[in-house]
Design an enzyme around this catalytic site. Structure first.
Site, PDB file in Angstrom:
ATOM      1  N   LYS A  53       1.261  -0.811  -0.418  1.00 36.17           N
ATOM      2  CA  LYS A  53       0.309   0.402  -0.208  1.00 36.17           C
ATOM      3  C   LYS A  53       0.656   1.316   0.001  1.00 36.17           C
ATOM      4  O   LYS A  53       0.450   2.352  -0.709  1.00 36.17           O
ATOM      5  CB  LYS A  53      -0.731   0.146   1.091  1.00 36.17           C
ATOM      6  CG  LYS A  53      -2.247  -1.023   1.123  1.00 36.17           C
ATOM      7  CD  LYS A  53      -2.750  -1.335   2.448  1.00 36.17           C
ATOM      8  CE  LYS A  53      -3.396  -2.358   2.122  1.00 36.17           C
ATOM      9  NZ  LYS A  53      -4.284  -2.785   3.107  1.00 36.17           N
ATOM     10  N   GLN A  97      -4.447  -1.746  10.048  1.00 28.36           N
ATOM     11  CA  GLN A  97      -4.185  -2.668   8.563  1.00 28.36           C
ATOM     12  C   GLN A  97      -5.002  -3.734   9.719  1.00 28.36           C
ATOM     13  O   GLN A  97      -4.598  -3.928  11.066  1.00 28.36           O
ATOM     14  CB  GLN A  97      -2.497  -3.024   8.894  1.00 28.36           C
ATOM     15  CG  GLN A  97      -2.670  -4.826   8.665  1.00 28.36           C
ATOM     16  CD  GLN A  97      -3.348  -4.609   6.772  1.00 28.36           C
ATOM     17  OE1 GLN A  97      -3.776  -3.637   5.760  1.00 28.36           O
ATOM     18  NE2 GLN A  97      -3.922  -6.295   6.084  1.00 28.36           N
ATOM     19  N   ASP A 120     -11.064   3.299   3.863  1.00 27.73           N
ATOM     20  CA  ASP A 120     -11.322   1.566   4.189  1.00 27.73           C
ATOM     21  C   ASP A 120     -12.943   2.018   4.050  1.00 27.73           C
ATOM     22  O   ASP A 120     -13.951   0.087   3.375  1.00 27.73           O
ATOM     23  CB  ASP A 120     -11.219   0.756   5.537  1.00 27.73           C
ATOM     24  CG  ASP A 120     -10.256  -0.020   5.478  1.00 27.73           C
ATOM     25  OD1 ASP A 120     -10.315  -0.774   4.258  1.00 27.73           O
ATOM     26  OD2 ASP A 120      -8.570   0.167   6.307  1.00 27.73           O
TER      27      ASP A 120
END
Ligand code: GUN
Length: 290
Positions: A53, A97, A120
């Site tokens: 990422k 994460q 997200d």
């Protein structure tokens, strides 16, 4: 042979749009659209995902702030980190994460992320907007799947779509996005009794149940079915496999995503889109949407 719905050309097209919008953000805001990643602990898979990422952000001209913590970090310290990132005007997207170590309260951490920076789309605010069809930051994996279908010119409107799996991250938001795209949507899960009946009627099947080869040749696949496999599992022989038994099913359907190389790369692509979108919204920039 079915059409192989590979992610690479879809992601390429998306990255080209992201680069252009990222450039517009840089010119107009005087700073890059920036993603902050937060990794807790040393889970090897999470380390790889977060590294990718960060690398992709930099490759596309986005900024990347990298936060790594020992697995023993306290809840208070992690919450303070999120608060600091919420308050940092130069941070557009915050990605913590998952999974977090067991001693941490994941819900409390994710609920604290500013919805404007929730790349997200995990926050109740953004999930609420999504359910009303007016979200701007969309959940990465489900949004990436719609991009795959669009790229390969697979029409969703009026089709019977079956989502197998009901997670908050994939199954539920996938069902909502398909519904907004005018599909007739069913959601099956581990307790569904007559799965075969649903599969036999489905024009589009999204498999997101997290079980190796859960959907196989024992099922009555509808002629012309399109299969999207979100699964990323290890089979008994150590090989990567999806939630669909690819060898057994691929010859019986019209199109299918491979594992790996199908859905996976789309999650990062859509994360990049969301980071730029968050920057465009926060800086009120007249940039072309990516
Ligand atoms: N862990 C596995 N996939 C994801 C994801 O899409 N977002 C976050 N935050 N954690 C993950």
């Amino acid at each position: 042979m079915p059409v192989l719905l590979k992610a690479a050309p879809v992601a390429e097209a998306i990255y080209s749009g992201v680069s252009k919008s990222a450039e517009a953000v840089k010119t107009q805001a005087g700073r890059p659209a920036t993603l902050a990643t937060v990794l807790v602990g040393d889970d090897p898979a999470s380390q790889i995902y977060v590294r990718r990422k960060g690398e992709m952000s930099v490759k596309l001209g986005l900024g990347h702030q990298d936060f790594k913590f020992n697995s023993k970090i306290s809840q208070k310290e992690l919450l303070q980190t999120v608060q600091k990132l919420n308050a940092d005007g130069k941070v557009d997207g915050i990605l913590v994460q998952r999974p977090l170590p067991k001693h941490l309260n994941e819900t409390e951490v994710f609920d604290l992320i500013d919805p404007a920076k929730d790349v997200d789309c995990f926050s109740p605010h953004n999930v609420g907007l999504l359910s009303q069809g007016r979200g701007t930051l969309l959940p990465c994996t489900p949004a990436g799947i719609l991009e795959i279908l669009k790229f390969y010119k697979i029409d969703v409107a009026g089709k019977n779509a079956l989502v197998v799996g009901r997670s908050d991250i994939v199954g539920k938001p996938m069902a909502l996005l398909l519904l907004h795209a005018h599909a007739t949507v069913s959601v099956a899960h581990s307790k569904t009794k007559n799965l075969n009946e649903y599969v036999s009627q489905a024009d589009i099947v999204v498999a997101a149940i997290g079980r190796s080869k859960f959907l196989g040749s024992n099922l009555s696949w509808k002629e012309g079915a399109v299969v999207v496999d979100v699964g990323m599992n290890r089979s008994a022989d150590g090989k990567l496999c999806g939630d669909v038994d690819f060898e057994a099913v691929s010859s019986r359907v019209a199109a299918i995503t491979p594992v790996p190389g199908g859905v996976g790369p789309m999650t990062i692509a859509m994360l990049m889109v969301n980071t730029v979108r968050a920057a465009v919204a926060r800086e009120k920039i007249a940039a072309a949407d990516c």
